[in-house]
Structure formats: C-alpha cells, structure tokens
Write an enzyme that holds these catalytic residues in place. Structure first.
Site, PDB file in Angstrom:
ATOM      1  N   HIS A   1       0.828  -1.207   0.000  1.00 38.02           N
ATOM      2  CA  HIS A   1       0.000   0.000   0.000  1.00 38.02           C
ATOM      3  C   HIS A   1       0.861   1.256   0.000  1.00 38.02           C
ATOM      4  CE1 HIS A   1       0.658  -0.522   4.423  1.00 38.02           C
ATOM      5  NE2 HIS A   1       0.666   0.810   4.436  1.00 38.02           N
TER       6      HIS A   1
ATOM      7  N   GLU B   1      -8.412   5.123   9.530  1.00 37.20           N
ATOM      8  CA  GLU B   1      -7.865   4.801   8.218  1.00 37.20           C
ATOM      9  C   GLU B   1      -8.833   3.995   7.375  1.00 37.20           C
ATOM     10  OE1 GLU B   1      -6.197   1.508   7.333  1.00 37.20           O
ATOM     11  OE2 GLU B   1      -5.660   0.703   9.299  1.00 37.20           O
TER      12      GLU B   1
ATOM     13  N   GLN C   1      -3.934   3.557   1.167  1.00 36.09           N
ATOM     14  CA  GLN C   1      -4.346   3.657   2.570  1.00 36.09           C
ATOM     15  C   GLN C   1      -4.493   5.140   2.915  1.00 36.09           C
ATOM     16  OE1 GLN C   1      -1.355   2.996   5.648  1.00 36.09           O
ATOM     17  NE2 GLN C   1      -2.740   1.538   6.627  1.00 36.09           N
TER      18      GLN C   1
ATOM     19  N   HIS D   1       3.828   7.288   3.697  1.00 35.39           N
ATOM     20  CA  HIS D   1       4.742   6.138   3.736  1.00 35.39           C
ATOM     21  C   HIS D   1       4.418   5.157   2.629  1.00 35.39           C
ATOM     22  CE1 HIS D   1       1.332   4.487   6.191  1.00 35.39           C
ATOM     23  NE2 HIS D   1       1.671   3.362   5.600  1.00 35.39           N
TER      24      HIS D   1
ATOM     25  N   GLU E   1       7.364   0.804   5.492  1.00 40.84           N
ATOM     26  CA  GLU E   1       6.668  -0.169   6.338  1.00 40.84           C
ATOM     27  C   GLU E   1       6.793  -1.561   5.723  1.00 40.84           C
ATOM     28  OE1 GLU E   1       2.557   0.899   6.944  1.00 40.84           O
ATOM     29  OE2 GLU E   1       2.012  -1.104   7.635  1.00 40.84           O
TER      30      GLU E   1
HETATM   31  C1  MC0 Z   1       8.429  12.427  10.033  1.00 42.60           C
HETATM   32  N1  MC0 Z   1       9.456  12.574   9.201  1.00 42.60           N
HETATM   33  C2  MC0 Z   1       9.202  11.965   8.050  1.00 42.60           C
HETATM   34  C3  MC0 Z   1       7.920  11.408   8.205  1.00 42.60           C
HETATM   35  N2  MC0 Z   1       7.459  11.705   9.450  1.00 42.60           N
HETATM   36  N3  MC0 Z   1       9.927  11.829   6.929  1.00 42.60           N
HETATM   37  C4  MC0 Z   1       9.356  11.151   5.912  1.00 42.60           C
HETATM   38  N4  MC0 Z   1       8.109  10.589   5.991  1.00 42.60           N
HETATM   39  C5  MC0 Z   1       7.376  10.699   7.111  1.00 42.60           C
HETATM   40  N5  MC0 Z   1       6.166  10.145   7.177  1.00 42.60           N
HETATM   41  C6  MC0 Z   1      10.687  13.317   9.487  1.00 42.60           C
HETATM   42  C7  MC0 Z   1      10.420  14.785   9.807  1.00 42.60           C
HETATM   43  O1  MC0 Z   1      10.316  15.540   8.619  1.00 42.60           O
HETATM   44  C8  MC0 Z   1      11.630  15.140  10.630  1.00 42.60           C
HETATM   45  O2  MC0 Z   1      12.735  15.368   9.777  1.00 42.60           O
HETATM   46  C9  MC0 Z   1      11.881  13.888  11.427  1.00 42.60           C
HETATM   47  O3  MC0 Z   1      11.280  12.805  10.689  1.00 42.60           O
HETATM   48  C10 MC0 Z   1      11.261  13.922  12.820  1.00 42.60           C
HETATM   49  O4  MC0 Z   1       9.957  14.453  12.692  1.00 42.60           O
HETATM   50  P1  MC0 Z   1       8.939  14.549  13.922  1.00 42.60           P
HETATM   51  O5  MC0 Z   1       7.706  15.236  13.490  1.00 42.60           O
HETATM   52  O6  MC0 Z   1       9.662  15.074  15.108  1.00 42.60           O
HETATM   53  O7  MC0 Z   1       8.701  13.064  14.075  1.00 42.60           O
HETATM   54  P2  MC0 Z   1       7.846  12.087  14.884  1.00 42.60           P
HETATM   55  O8  MC0 Z   1       7.980  12.307  16.347  1.00 42.60           O
HETATM   56  O9  MC0 Z   1       6.455  11.956  14.333  1.00 42.60           O
HETATM   57  O10 MC0 Z   1       8.642  10.762  14.479  1.00 42.60           O
HETATM   58  C11 MC0 Z   1       8.827  10.414  13.161  1.00 42.60           C
HETATM   59  C12 MC0 Z   1       8.648   8.903  13.030  1.00 42.60           C
HETATM   60  C13 MC0 Z   1       7.251   8.580  13.541  1.00 42.60           C
HETATM   61  C14 MC0 Z   1       8.840   8.548  11.543  1.00 42.60           C
HETATM   62  C15 MC0 Z   1       9.720   8.212  13.869  1.00 42.60           C
HETATM   63  O11 MC0 Z   1       6.291   9.303  12.790  1.00 42.60           O
HETATM   64  C16 MC0 Z   1       6.922   7.112  13.510  1.00 42.60           C
HETATM   65  O12 MC0 Z   1       7.302   6.365  14.408  1.00 42.60           O
HETATM   66  N6  MC0 Z   1       6.175   6.606  12.480  1.00 42.60           N
HETATM   67  C17 MC0 Z   1       5.807   5.213  12.384  1.00 42.60           C
HETATM   68  C18 MC0 Z   1       4.397   5.008  12.821  1.00 42.60           C
HETATM   69  C19 MC0 Z   1       3.384   5.741  11.940  1.00 42.60           C
HETATM   70  O13 MC0 Z   1       3.762   6.585  11.148  1.00 42.60           O
HETATM   71  N7  MC0 Z   1       2.062   5.441  12.156  1.00 42.60           N
HETATM   72  C20 MC0 Z   1       1.008   6.050  11.380  1.00 42.60           C
HETATM   73  C21 MC0 Z   1       0.610   5.185  10.263  1.00 42.60           C
HETATM   74  P3  MC0 Z   1      13.814  16.527  10.060  1.00 42.60           P
HETATM   75  O14 MC0 Z   1      14.779  16.423   8.915  1.00 42.60           O
HETATM   76  O15 MC0 Z   1      13.037  17.803  10.119  1.00 42.60           O
HETATM   77  O16 MC0 Z   1      14.427  16.153  11.385  1.00 42.60           O
HETATM   78  S1  MC0 Z   1      -0.219   3.762  10.890  1.00 42.60           S
HETATM   79  C22 MC0 Z   1      -0.262   2.625   9.628  1.00 42.60           C
HETATM   80  O17 MC0 Z   1       0.165   2.908   8.560  1.00 42.60           O
HETATM   81  C23 MC0 Z   1      -0.847   1.276   9.984  1.00 42.60           C
HETATM   82  C24 MC0 Z   1      -2.261   1.437  10.431  1.00 42.60           C
HETATM   83  C25 MC0 Z   1      -0.787   0.252   8.826  1.00 42.60           C
HETATM   84  O18 MC0 Z   1      -0.288   0.541   7.727  1.00 42.60           O
HETATM   85  O19 MC0 Z   1      -1.262  -0.872   9.035  1.00 42.60           O
END
Ligand code: MC0
Length: 138
Positions: A7, A43, A59, A83, A133
């Site tokens: 996705h 979602e 998604q 993502h 992912e």
């Molecule tokens: C943040 N950053 C990204 C990003 N989100 N870069 C690319 N793509 C993304 N989606 C970058 C920011 O621009 C920043 O870069 C740095 O990461 C830290 O940003 P932040 O706002 O302080 O970050 P946090 O606290 O949100 O952490 C980022 C992180 C987090 C990726 C670790 O979002 C995470 O753990 N994501 C995984 C879980 C997730 O996204 N769940 C939602 C979808 P700079 O350069 O400015 O430092 S759930 C899902 O999809 C499930 C239901 C499924 O598929 O089954």
C-alpha cells in the site's frame, strides 16, 4: 525481500472527503475501515489491484488528534504521501536481516496493522526520506 507494494499511505485532514474522491474519481472500492488508537489514526484501505503475490491498496490516514505521527506530518508537510508499505513473507525475518545490515528500525518487533497484518516501520532517515513499512499479510 519485498514481494509487492502492499500500500501507499496518504495523510489527509478529512477521511470522508478523500474516500469520496478516490472512489468516485478512480473507481476504487473500500476494502476496510479501522481506527488504530495505537497508531493514532482513522484509516481506510482502498483496493487497487490483485496480483499473484497479493493485493495492493491506497491507505488513507486521518490523525485521531494533532499529537500523533500523522498529525505532526500534516502540520509539517501538509497532505500527501506519508509512507510506502511493502509486502514481505516474514516480517520478523526481514527485521532481523535489516537490523544486521545496520538499517535504522522504528520497530524492532512486529505490531498489529491494517486488516490483521503484522507490520513494522523503518526510519525515514535510513531510507532516503521515505517512511517505509514492512507488511506481512495474515
Ligand atoms: C516524520 N518525518 C518523516 C515522516 N514523518 N519523513 C518522511 N516521511 C514521514 N512520514 C521526518 C520529519 O520531517 C523530521 O525530519 C523527522 O522525521 C522527525 O519528525 P517529527 O515530526 O519530530 O517526528 P515524529 O515524532 O512523528 O517521528 C517520526 C517517526 C514517527 C517517523 C519516527 O512518525 C513514527 O514512528 N512513524 C511510524 C508510525 C506511523 O507513522 N504510524 C502512522 C501510520 P527533520 O529532517 O526535520 O528532522 S499507521 C499505519 O500505517 C498502519 C495502520 C498500517 O499501515 O497498518
């Protein structure tokens, strides 16, 4: 390692509006709708195509509140691709291989994802700015 694109995750402010757009404009059908409190999202999985390795989806992700991964992404980048989810046969095995090769993981063990999948995220900083992912279908 990857068997297909499972996705593409798209961050949006209004899930209902985006579902209406994707279904009416592209003819996609809603395969599932869920709220994932642990991920902070409402979602919808919209079916795109079937292939021998499995189905692919769009998604759509709306944050439950602003202080979530998708809420912060929206505040920083606005709506758009959040993502890419790749199919794998065994998410734990894939995580082991990636960790051994030094790829920065967000999840070092699988968690529950959409439609009963087992999922894990790789850090976008390790993948050229793309939040990545791994998805093992049930
Ligand atoms: C943040 N950053 C990204 C990003 N989100 N870069 C690319 N793509 C993304 N989606 C970058 C920011 O621009 C920043 O870069 C740095 O990461 C830290 O940003 P932040 O706002 O302080 O970050 P946090 O606290 O949100 O952490 C980022 C992180 C987090 C990726 C670790 O979002 C995470 O753990 N994501 C995984 C879980 C997730 O996204 N769940 C939602 C979808 P700079 O350069 O400015 O430092 S759930 C899902 O999809 C499930 C239901 C499924 O598929 O089954």
């Amino acid at each position: 390692m990857f068997t297909r694109i499972d996705h593409v995750g798209i961050a949006c402010h209004d899930l209902e509006e985006k579902i209406a757009f994707y279904t009416s404009t592209f003819g996609l059908t809603v395969a599932a709708r869920e709220t994932q409190p642990g991920q902070g999202v409402h979602e919808a999985m919209l079916h795109v195509a079937d292939a021998p390795a499995g189905s692919s989806y769009v998604q759509l992700l709306q944050p439950i509140h602003d202080d979530t991964a998708v809420g912060r992404f929206l505040a920083r980048h606005g709506e758009g691709i959040h993502h890419v989810g790749y199919g794998v046969d065994d998410v734990e095995a894939a995580l082991g291989i990636l960790a051994a090769s030094g790829v920065r993981l967000i999840d070092d063990r699988p968690r529950h994802g959409s439609m009963g999948a087992s999922i894990a995220f790789l850090h976008p900083k390790a993948v050229g700015g793309v939040l990545t992912e791994l998805v093992q279908a049930p």
